[in-house]
Scaffold this active site. Structure first.
Site, PDB file in Angstrom:
ATOM      1  N   THR A  31      30.264 -29.231  27.647  1.00 45.11           N
ATOM      2  CA  THR A  31      29.501 -28.659  26.281  1.00 45.11           C
ATOM      3  C   THR A  31      28.924 -29.960  25.403  1.00 45.11           C
ATOM      4  O   THR A  31      28.014 -29.612  24.749  1.00 45.11           O
ATOM      5  CB  THR A  31      30.415 -27.956  25.451  1.00 45.11           C
ATOM      6  N   CYS A  39      41.820 -27.663  17.162  1.00 40.79           N
ATOM      7  CA  CYS A  39      40.651 -26.887  17.312  1.00 40.79           C
ATOM      8  C   CYS A  39      41.165 -25.477  18.166  1.00 40.79           C
ATOM      9  O   CYS A  39      42.249 -25.526  19.070  1.00 40.79           O
ATOM     10  CB  CYS A  39      39.589 -27.384  18.247  1.00 40.79           C
ATOM     11  N   ARG A  42      39.422 -22.533  23.491  1.00 39.92           N
ATOM     12  CA  ARG A  42      40.384 -22.889  24.532  1.00 39.92           C
ATOM     13  C   ARG A  42      40.332 -24.278  24.987  1.00 39.92           C
ATOM     14  O   ARG A  42      39.217 -24.939  24.966  1.00 39.92           O
ATOM     15  CB  ARG A  42      39.700 -21.812  25.624  1.00 39.92           C
ATOM     16  N   ARG A  64      28.738 -34.530  20.143  1.00 38.65           N
ATOM     17  CA  ARG A  64      28.445 -34.082  18.988  1.00 38.65           C
ATOM     18  C   ARG A  64      29.508 -33.249  18.260  1.00 38.65           C
ATOM     19  O   ARG A  64      30.194 -32.799  19.038  1.00 38.65           O
ATOM     20  CB  ARG A  64      27.278 -33.152  18.853  1.00 38.65           C
ATOM     21  N   CYS A  66      32.204 -30.594  16.688  1.00 38.89           N
ATOM     22  CA  CYS A  66      32.613 -29.239  17.018  1.00 38.89           C
ATOM     23  C   CYS A  66      32.379 -28.424  15.394  1.00 38.89           C
ATOM     24  O   CYS A  66      32.627 -28.955  14.335  1.00 38.89           O
ATOM     25  CB  CYS A  66      34.020 -28.948  17.376  1.00 38.89           C
ATOM     26  N   CYS A  69      36.421 -26.512  14.323  1.00 38.20           N
ATOM     27  CA  CYS A  69      37.457 -27.294  13.818  1.00 38.20           C
ATOM     28  C   CYS A  69      37.022 -28.441  12.737  1.00 38.20           C
ATOM     29  O   CYS A  69      37.896 -29.063  12.144  1.00 38.20           O
ATOM     30  CB  CYS A  69      38.213 -28.080  14.975  1.00 38.20           C
ATOM     31  N   TRP A 422      54.549 -60.917  -9.411  1.00 35.86           N
ATOM     32  CA  TRP A 422      55.194 -59.504  -9.344  1.00 35.86           C
ATOM     33  C   TRP A 422      53.936 -58.562  -9.620  1.00 35.86           C
ATOM     34  O   TRP A 422      53.491 -57.741  -9.082  1.00 35.86           O
ATOM     35  CB  TRP A 422      56.168 -59.137 -10.290  1.00 35.86           C
ATOM     36  N   TYR A 426      51.967 -56.229  -7.139  1.00 32.17           N
ATOM     37  CA  TYR A 426      51.795 -54.499  -7.543  1.00 32.17           C
ATOM     38  C   TYR A 426      50.462 -54.192  -7.741  1.00 32.17           C
ATOM     39  O   TYR A 426      50.167 -53.119  -7.163  1.00 32.17           O
ATOM     40  CB  TYR A 426      52.874 -54.405  -8.967  1.00 32.17           C
ATOM     41  N   ASP A 442      61.104 -57.273  -8.280  1.00 30.88           N
ATOM     42  CA  ASP A 442      61.105 -55.990  -9.149  1.00 30.88           C
ATOM     43  C   ASP A 442      62.894 -55.903  -9.245  1.00 30.88           C
ATOM     44  O   ASP A 442      63.457 -55.705  -8.143  1.00 30.88           O
ATOM     45  CB  ASP A 442      60.574 -55.043  -8.435  1.00 30.88           C
TER      46      ASP A 442
END
Length: 490
Positions: A31, A39, A42, A64, A66, A69, A422, A426, A442
Site C-alpha cells: 500500500t 493501528c 488488518r 506515507r 496512515c 491510526c 544544586w 535543578y 538536596d
C-alpha cells in the site's frame, strides 16, 4: 538504531501492543503506507512489511502516513533519550522551528549545537533512522495534518503554523505524501474558523501520572500567571512579544491543550514547550525498568509507574524560581514570585487569556532587568543574584537555550552570582530536560529512607553519589521518585 527483532515487531502489531506505540512503525509495501502498532487495520503478511524506528525514517523510505491510526498524534520514541544529549538538544531546537523558514539551515543549527554537520547526521541516523532535515520535514507535515483534522484554521494559516513558509510548498508536500490536496483531509464541521484559539491532542506513552504532575504545578502556581483547578492547568504565555494563554486537561491516552494565541506561527513552539513541561516524550516503561533494578527505588516505581519529571514553560522563569527557592520553602518562594510578577510582569485582560483570573504575564529578562527589586523584602545577595541573572539573559538570550552541551550551559549559569551546583542541576533537570541531572546535595534526597535500603544505614553524600551512578542515564527520574516518596515539594 537498535530495534526489537522483526518477530517482536510483527507480534506488537498483531496484538496492537500500546507499549510499542511511538517506538516503531510498520511500512506496508503493498500500500505504500506506514502505521503505528495500535493501528486497527488488518495485520499485513510478514513478507509485505518493513519496520522503522521513527515516522521520519518511514517517510524517508517513501511510505506515507496512515489516515486511520494518525502517526501525527503518536507519542515520541524516546528509548534513546539520556544516551544522546546532542540529539535531544537538536530535536528541542527543531521542534521550535530551528530548521523552518528560508533563513534556517542545517549549518546554523549545528553551530548552535556546537557539532559538525557530519556528526549530527550520523547521530540522527543512529537514533532516528533519518537525517535532521527529513525529521524537520516530517514534523511539519504531521503537525499540519493534525491542525487540518483537529482545528478549523484556514489552510494558509495551517501552512504558516507548520513552518512551510509558503502555501505552494505546503500543497506540494501534501500532494506528494498523501496524494491529495490538504483540504481533502479536513473533517467537515459547522464550527467557524478560529484564528486565536485551537485545541489539540498531545500524545504520550502510558502510564501517565496526571495527579502527580498537577499537584506539582499546583503547589507552585503563581497567582495571576497560573491557575490549577478542576483537574486542569492554565497559564499566561508570551512568545516574541505576543501574549496569550494555554489550558491543559487530561484526555484518553493524551492531554488536551487549548491554545489562545494571536500568531499561528507560534503554535509549533507552544506545542514543543508543552511537551517538555508535561514530560510527554519520556519512554516511561524503559526508564522504570532500568531504575527498578535498584531495590530501594523498585517499590516506589511500582507505586507510581507513570511518574514524570515536570519540565518548565520558560527557562528564565524557572531560573528566577530556583533562586527564589534557595533556603526557603516552596510556599515562600511562590509568594515572592507573585510579588515579582506584580512588580515587573505585563498585565493582560480576559479577552486575551479567556479567564479574568489569568491577568499577568511573568516578566521577561529585559523587563525584570529594569525593575527595582529592592522592595521585595529579600536579602541583598539574593536581589543581586536576580539582577545579575536578568541582565545576563537580557544581554544574551541564548544563555538559557538548549544549545551547546548541557555541561557548557550549566557552567555559564554557575558563573552568575547566586547560582550554586544544586540550583544549576535543578534548573537543568527541568529547563533543559536533562534526564541525567541529579541535584545530589538536596537534603530531601539525603534523608529519604529509600536511599538507606542497600546498606541499612543513612548514606553519606559521597555514598549517595556512588549509588546514583547505577541510575544513569535516568537520575532525574530517580530524584523525582525520591522527592515524591519523601513528601518533598521541590
Amino acid at each position: 538504531m537498535d530495534m526489537p527483532s522483526d518477530d517482536i515487531c510483527l507480534r506488537a502489531f498483531a496484538t496492537r501492543d500500546a507499549r510499542f506505540d511511538g517506538r516503531l512503525f510498520i511500512g506496508v509495501k503493498t500500500t505504500g503506507i506506514y502505521c503505528r502498532p495500535i493501528c486497527p487495520a488488518r495485520t499485513p503478511k510478514r513478507e509485505n512489511v518493513t519496520f522503522w524506528p521513527s515516522a521520519a525514517a518511514a517517510q524517508e523510505a517513501g511510505f506515507r502516513p496512515c489516515l486511520r491510526c494518525r502517526p501525527e498524534i503518536s507519542p515520541d520514541a524516546a528509548a534513546w533519550r539520556g544516551t544522546s544529549n546532542t540529539v535531544s538538544r537538536a530535536l528541542a531546537l527543531i521542534a521550535e522551528g530551528g530548521l523552518d523558514g528560508d533563513a534556517a539551515s542545517l549549518a546554523a543549527l549545528c553551530e548552535r549545537l556546537g557539532v559538525g554537520e557530519r556528526q549530527l547526521r550520523r547521530l540522527f541516523d543512529k537514533h532516528l533512522g533519518a537525517p535532521p532535515v527529513a525529521v524537520a520535514q516530517t514534523r511539519r507535515v504531521l503537525f499540519a495534518k493534525q491542525l487540518i483534522q483537529e482545528t478549523q484554521l484556514p489552510m494558509s494559516a495551517v501552512a504558516d503554523a507548520a513552518g512551510f513558509g509558503s502555501i505552494r510548498r505546503f500543497n506540494d508536500a501534501f500532494r506528494k505524501l498523501y496524494r491529495r490536496a490538504p483540504s481533502e483531509l479536513r473533517r467537515q464541521s459547522a464550527k467557524p474558523p478560529a484564528f486565536s484559539s485551537v485545541t489539540l491532542r498531545l500524545g504520550y506513552r502510558a502510564p501517565y501520572d496526571w495527579d502527580a504532575i498537577l499537584g506539582f504545578l499546583s503547589h507552585r502556581a503563581i497567582e495571576g500567571v497560573e491557575l490549577v483547578e478542576g483537574g486542569r492547568y492554565a497559564r499566561t504565555i508570551e512568545i516574541d512579544g505576543g501574549f496569550g494563554s494555554i489550558e491543559v486537561r487530561p484526555g484518553k491516552a493524551h492531554l488536551e491543550a487549548t491554545i489562545r494565541f494571536p500568531k499561528v506561527t507560534a503554535l509549533l513552539a507552544i506545542v514543543a514547550r508543552l511537551r517538555r513541561l508535561f514530560d510527554l516524550d519520556a519512554d516511561i516503561a524503559t526508564i522504570g525498568a532500568h531504575l527498578s533494578g535498584d531495590r530501594g527505588l523498585a517499590p516506589l516505581i511500582a507505586r507510581r509507574p507513570g511518574l514524570r519529571a515536570p519540565g518548565a514553560w520558560d527557562g528564565f522563569e524557572l531560573a528566577v524560581r530556583a533562586i527564589l527557592g534557595q533556603q526557603i520553602t516552596v510556599t515562600g518562594a511562590r509568594k515572592l514570585a507573585v510579588k515579582i510578577a506584580g512588580l515587573a510582569g505585563t498585565p493582560v485582560g480576559p479577552e486575551i487569556t479567556g479567564d479574568a483570573r489569568l491577568n499577568t504575564v511573568f516578566p521577561s529578562a529585559a523587563r525584570m532587568a529594569k525593575a527595582d527589586l529592592s522592595t521585595l523584602g529579600m536579602p541583598r545577595a539574593r536581589i543581586a543574584a536576580l539582577n545579575g541573572l536578568a541582565h545576563a539573559v537580557a544581554a544574551d538570550p541564548k544563555l538559557i537555550e538548549p544549545a551547546g552541551s548541557y555541561e557548557e550551559t550549566v557552567e555559564k549559569l554557575l558563573a552568575l552570582p547566586g547560582f550554586g551546583p544544586w540550583t544549576a542541576q535543578y534548573w537543568a533537570l527541568r529547563a533543559l530536560r536533562d534526564s541525567d541531572a541529579f541535584p545530589a546535595a538536596d537534603v530531601g534526597l539525603l534523608r529519604s529512607p529509600v536511599v538507606a535500603v542497600a546498606d541499612g544505614k543513612r548514606p553519606t553524600p559521597k555514598a549517595l553519589l556512588e549509588r546514583a551512578e547505577s541510575w544513569r542515564p535516568w537520575r532525574a527520574y530517580a530524584a523525582q521518585h525520591l522527592w515524591t516518596a519523601d513528601g518533598e515539594a521541590v
